[in-house]
Design an enzyme around this catalytic site. Sequence first.
Site, PDB file in Angstrom:
ATOM      1  N   LYS A 176       0.876  -1.170   0.000  1.00 18.95           N
ATOM      2  CA  LYS A 176       0.000   0.000   0.000  1.00 18.95           C
ATOM      3  C   LYS A 176       0.912   1.217   0.000  1.00 18.95           C
ATOM      4  O   LYS A 176       1.629   1.458   0.960  1.00 18.95           O
ATOM      5  CB  LYS A 176      -0.871  -0.018   1.268  1.00 18.95           C
ATOM      6  CG  LYS A 176      -1.907   1.076   1.338  1.00 18.95           C
ATOM      7  CD  LYS A 176      -2.742   0.910   2.615  1.00 18.95           C
ATOM      8  CE  LYS A 176      -3.897   1.891   2.689  1.00 18.95           C
ATOM      9  NZ  LYS A 176      -3.637   3.225   2.255  1.00 18.95           N
TER      10      LYS A 176
ATOM     11  N   ARG B 233      -4.717   7.946  -3.985  1.00 16.68           N
ATOM     12  CA  ARG B 233      -5.402   6.968  -4.839  1.00 16.68           C
ATOM     13  C   ARG B 233      -6.083   7.711  -5.975  1.00 16.68           C
ATOM     14  O   ARG B 233      -6.779   8.692  -5.737  1.00 16.68           O
ATOM     15  CB  ARG B 233      -6.439   6.251  -3.959  1.00 16.68           C
ATOM     16  CG  ARG B 233      -7.267   5.224  -4.681  1.00 16.68           C
ATOM     17  CD  ARG B 233      -6.618   3.857  -4.620  1.00 16.68           C
ATOM     18  NE  ARG B 233      -7.446   2.887  -5.317  1.00 16.68           N
ATOM     19  CZ  ARG B 233      -8.487   2.273  -4.773  1.00 16.68           C
ATOM     20  NH1 ARG B 233      -8.816   2.519  -3.509  1.00 16.68           N
ATOM     21  NH2 ARG B 233      -9.200   1.415  -5.472  1.00 16.68           N
TER      22      ARG B 233
ATOM     23  N   ARG C 169     -10.182   9.773  -5.497  1.00 15.86           N
ATOM     24  CA  ARG C 169     -11.037   8.617  -5.234  1.00 15.86           C
ATOM     25  C   ARG C 169     -12.476   9.004  -4.928  1.00 15.86           C
ATOM     26  O   ARG C 169     -13.346   8.154  -4.856  1.00 15.86           O
ATOM     27  CB  ARG C 169     -10.452   7.745  -4.122  1.00 15.86           C
ATOM     28  CG  ARG C 169     -10.572   8.286  -2.738  1.00 15.86           C
ATOM     29  CD  ARG C 169      -9.930   7.274  -1.785  1.00 15.86           C
ATOM     30  NE  ARG C 169      -9.893   7.775  -0.437  1.00 15.86           N
ATOM     31  CZ  ARG C 169     -10.865   7.576   0.439  1.00 15.86           C
ATOM     32  NH1 ARG C 169     -11.939   6.906   0.080  1.00 15.86           N
ATOM     33  NH2 ARG C 169     -10.766   8.053   1.652  1.00 15.86           N
TER      34      ARG C 169
ATOM     35  N   GLU D 161      -1.997   4.408  -7.648  1.00 21.81           N
ATOM     36  CA  GLU D 161      -1.541   5.373  -6.655  1.00 21.81           C
ATOM     37  C   GLU D 161      -0.752   6.453  -7.379  1.00 21.81           C
ATOM     38  O   GLU D 161       0.191   6.151  -8.113  1.00 21.81           O
ATOM     39  CB  GLU D 161      -0.637   4.676  -5.620  1.00 21.81           C
ATOM     40  CG  GLU D 161      -0.440   5.462  -4.341  1.00 21.81           C
ATOM     41  CD  GLU D 161      -1.611   5.290  -3.363  1.00 21.81           C
ATOM     42  OE1 GLU D 161      -2.469   4.421  -3.586  1.00 21.81           O
ATOM     43  OE2 GLU D 161      -1.657   6.044  -2.370  1.00 21.81           O
TER      44      GLU D 161
END
Lengths: 538, 336
Positions: A231, A236, A251, A276
């Site tokens: 992650k 995002r 997002r 990302e």
Amino acid sequence: MKPFAELLDRLVLTPSRNAKLKLLVDYCAATPDPDRGYAIAAITRDLDILSVKPAMIRRLVEERVDPVLFGYSYDFVGDLAETVSLIWPTPHGRAEDRGADDLTISTIVEALHSASRSDGPKLVEGWLDILDSQGRYALLKLITGGMRVGVSSRLVKQALADFGGKDVTEIEELWHGLTPPYLPLFAWLDGRTEKPVNLAAAPFRPVMLATPTDAEELTRYDPKDYLAEWKWDGIRVQVTAEGNARRIYSRTGDDISGAFPDLLEAMDFEGSIDGELLVGWPEGGAIRTGRFSDLQQRLNRKAVPAKLQAKYPAFVRAYDLLQSGDRDLRSLAFEDRRRHLEDFVAGVPADRFDLSPLLAFSSWEDVAERRNDPPDPVIEGLMLKRRDGAYVPGRPKGPWFKWKRDPRLVDAVLMYAQRGHGKRSSFYSDYTFGVWTGPMDDPQLVPVGKAYFGFTDEELKQIDKYVRDNTVERFGPVRSVRAEPDHGLVVEVAFEGLNRSARHKSGVAMRFPRISRLRWDKPPFEADRLETLEAMLD
Amino acid sequence: MRFEDLLRPTPKGLYCPPGDFYIDPVRPVERALVTHGHADHARPGHAHVTATRETLDIMAIRYGDDFSAASQEAAYGEAMTVNGVSVSWHPAGHVLGAAQIAVEKDGVRIVASGDYKRRRDPTCTTFEPVACDVFITEATFGLPVFRHPDDREEIARLLKSVGQFPQSAHLVGAYALGKAQRVIALLREAGYDKPIYIHGAMQKLCDYYESRGVALGPLAPATVDRAAKDQFEGAIVIGPPSAFADRWARRFPDPIACFASGWMRVRQRAKQRGVELPLILSDHCDWDELTETILEIRPQEVWVTHGREEALVRWCELNQIRAKPLHIVGYEDEAE
């Protein structure tokens, strides 16, 4: 204009999220089209009208008011729109009698739309004469852009969803294809028509999110059903290129393309990638990932100078593929989408797109170990995705988990406490804490962060009492608290990462700090020193 | 006689050399003339205090009967002689008992107006303009951004919110002397006849206002046993602003923080204090009232004591009126 002006005033002073939602929902219910649509667009900053520059407003007011008196007033009030709204000389009498009721937000927006650049100021001047100070404030905020009423576009979308009894992801999905004053959207929310079809090129696709997990929960799942990947600590995004349209969405469906022309340029494909957004530099066939603080140089900018683009190049680390050419992949299993993604990324510029690598693992213990020992400092944990899971909007439980690395911990000393808002207004609930610096025999505290959650209600009461009993000085809502080597309150602070910061005296800035434990047992001189923090710099 | 020979600023406050007295001294002195009972103007510890009956009573309520060694009562319209200087007392319209003090000798008259306001206030006597050579004015709200709205509109907003949020207690922060009683009297004028709950610190002053003929209607102490929190649902509770930051405020259900002050005109001020419903109610003049008062009195000179001195002095210059700031320290313009 009056209902909009009142809405802004209430929003500015209302701390509670639920109360803000209620104010917005009530406003949408009570206000006709197209006013409500323009108001919503003004708050989400999607209203693109002839922008009136603050300098022009200032010139207008200085024709009416002595510039010296204006200067004193501006210094005191601190906000141009508010100063002008209060100081603008108007005749005695009610604004209604000057025709303020006929001046709606749509009349203003539409008049400015068709006005020439030189007519704009004259129109504004006329309206300032008609409105009362609350109305003038709303007008100036409307035409100069920045609302700053503490309402994110995400909150507005939630309010629209509440108003129409819909799910917020439906609003997010539609949002980008809509333009103010959103008549088809409101027709649907009112229940008068079917859901509008998003005809926009390169539309936003509602995002799939992960639920947090831990070692205990994972024992109920079979590791063989899952794939793992890191992650990354960026933002995002969904990057979509279809036909002639290229878009970078956050997002929550906000279009942030404008801030990343370098990335946009490289989006020479047909499809939609979930990934990302990071800053990074090509190095030996791969991309060296920049820190979050590097990425921050690129965020929330309207114009991006070429120099900045060259210094902090943006790229996308791809997690998923939602659309490939004219094929919608979202109903496929993650494992299958992943194969499509690998092929897809192979065909796009390698300096702007790379693949989020998968991690090999055999057991949850294995995963737990890897989680706290990532190969790159820009990793904040890992993701576990079910091999057979389709891409579904929202946050379903099971197909995607996120497992963050354990937070960093530091023992700090409470230095200042500030009163909270709303339900917490009688509690000192916002805490500034510091660590020791300077010579060992004469240490000084330097503030390193601020936290206002992480403690229980019972602990809040205890800290509040401590603050009141140990106040050294008061500055408005802030108290400085006794903090000496032998007398003070030590708090264990958890945080996600640490950046260098020129804005802070300590030279470091914590990310996402919160109080993890109260160390009533620990004498302040045993709290950490700044050197300990500096060693933790990412 | 030069004006400064009759009255001049000193570190202890405004001093009259021929009369050997101070007006609103900020430190203990031999002889003090006090304009009104707010704590920054009326301080304890002077040997001799002259003030209106109400101001003397208020000082006794706040500091005890021994707030000074000796005291002398002055009435509105009354003139007295202090060491050869003529001193007369005139209503200032600020709070109950507030007076302007006119000082006169050898044909020179200076009016020290203390704190004052021009608009109607059901709890005190209205300001009277007094002709003079020098008018000493405060400038608490001495910036053209301060234009107080009609009191009745502000009270109407409070009552509207009380109707909208019947489960909440509305906590109104108000200065204990003057503002609290005015808010109560304005609520009564607007037809609100339910009991109004008051913080303990206000009890004595409210009782005193009643004893001087200011009707406040039914008041009840805002104290409860822990079991009966819901008795405050829909109630209006008035307390000193500091109390709402205090543990005292936790006894009320879903409280809505209101604050009655001229500072509430500026949104960021309200926001900083965590005020959700600002009520713009001031016991000081707004900008228009300050400038209109100066034009009405037409003194040869204006002296500005405390607040935004530089802006009011600038306005006087623009209007060809001689003016200067006195830079007296010790008066809190934030206290309202």
